[in-house]
Design a protein around this motif. Sequence first.
Motif, mmCIF file in Angstrom:
data_model
loop_
_atom_site.group_PDB
_atom_site.id
_atom_site.type_symbol
_atom_site.label_atom_id
_atom_site.label_comp_id
_atom_site.label_asym_id
_atom_site.label_seq_id
_atom_site.Cartn_x
_atom_site.Cartn_y
_atom_site.Cartn_z
ATOM 1 N N UNK A 294 0.811 -1.218 0.000
ATOM 2 C CA UNK A 294 0.000 0.000 0.000
ATOM 3 C C UNK A 294 0.841 1.263 0.000
ATOM 4 N N UNK A 295 2.127 1.115 -0.296
ATOM 5 C CA UNK A 295 3.040 2.250 -0.331
ATOM 6 C C UNK A 295 2.462 3.350 -1.227
ATOM 7 N N UNK B 115 0.742 3.974 -5.416
ATOM 8 C CA UNK B 115 -0.716 4.091 -5.531
ATOM 9 C C UNK B 115 -1.158 4.736 -6.847
ATOM 10 N N UNK B 116 -0.378 5.674 -7.346
ATOM 11 C CA UNK B 116 -0.729 6.330 -8.615
ATOM 12 C C UNK B 116 -0.768 5.302 -9.748
ATOM 13 N N UNK B 117 0.244 4.457 -9.818
ATOM 14 C CA UNK B 117 0.278 3.416 -10.850
ATOM 15 C C UNK B 117 -0.866 2.431 -10.621
ATOM 16 N N UNK C 33 -3.984 0.373 -16.348
ATOM 17 C CA UNK C 33 -4.761 -0.821 -16.671
ATOM 18 C C UNK C 33 -4.039 -2.072 -16.158
ATOM 19 N N UNK C 34 -4.808 -3.030 -15.690
ATOM 20 C CA UNK C 34 -4.251 -4.290 -15.203
ATOM 21 C C UNK C 34 -4.431 -5.344 -16.282
ATOM 22 N N UNK C 35 -3.338 -5.969 -16.655
ATOM 23 C CA UNK C 35 -3.368 -7.104 -17.570
ATOM 24 C C UNK C 35 -3.192 -8.343 -16.712
ATOM 25 N N UNK D 263 0.962 -4.175 -14.472
ATOM 26 C CA UNK D 263 0.529 -2.798 -14.663
ATOM 27 C C UNK D 263 1.736 -2.025 -15.173
ATOM 28 N N UNK D 264 1.511 -1.202 -16.187
ATOM 29 C CA UNK D 264 2.579 -0.396 -16.768
ATOM 30 C C UNK D 264 2.079 1.022 -16.902
#
Length: 184
Positions: free
Chosen positions: A123-124, A128-130, A135-137, A145-146
């Motif tokens: 939870x750092x 959190x922004x990323x 989008x989660x693949x 996530x990229x």
Amino acid sequence: MPENHPLRSELTEKVYRACGMGRDGKPIPGLSDKEREERMKYAKRLLSSTRPAGDLDEHDLFPGFGFHLGYPREIQRATLIPENLVTEVASKVVRGIEYIQKGSQRYIEAPYQLHVFFPKNPNDLSLQEVRSKCKIFSDGTNTIQRGADPEKPLEPIYIIRLWNQWEICGVVMHEERYRLLLNP
């Protein structure tokens, strides 16, 4: 690996086969005596590279590879692996994903550098922004996530979660920008 992990059965089977036996502990039929002997040596080497985990401090364990809930610590075993080897594997994972992402076939080469790290706190705030915007693949067990600033598309950050257990963060940066971050 926890009992309910989706890969547990498959990985358990592979470990037994690598050691020359079925899940019942009996030798695999059809192996030559020499092959059976080599696989038993392999099993002994694997076991000798582990140690009782009960005396380990949880804070010293690699993030994502802590004690298994529901099992007494004194029966659990740990394999000690040098951190540099884990970092090398993680770097290869990130490099491979960057190469195949959107068919880019991009190698991370100078003047860009890859830096990998392993967050102890998922939870750092710095991640959190990323986590919230990218989008989660997923293939059901692994996620990627990229994210990248549109003005610096060759400097992405990755959050990769393998086996729903091991989290790798990778940051690609221009070497000059990295130097400036270290020495403002």
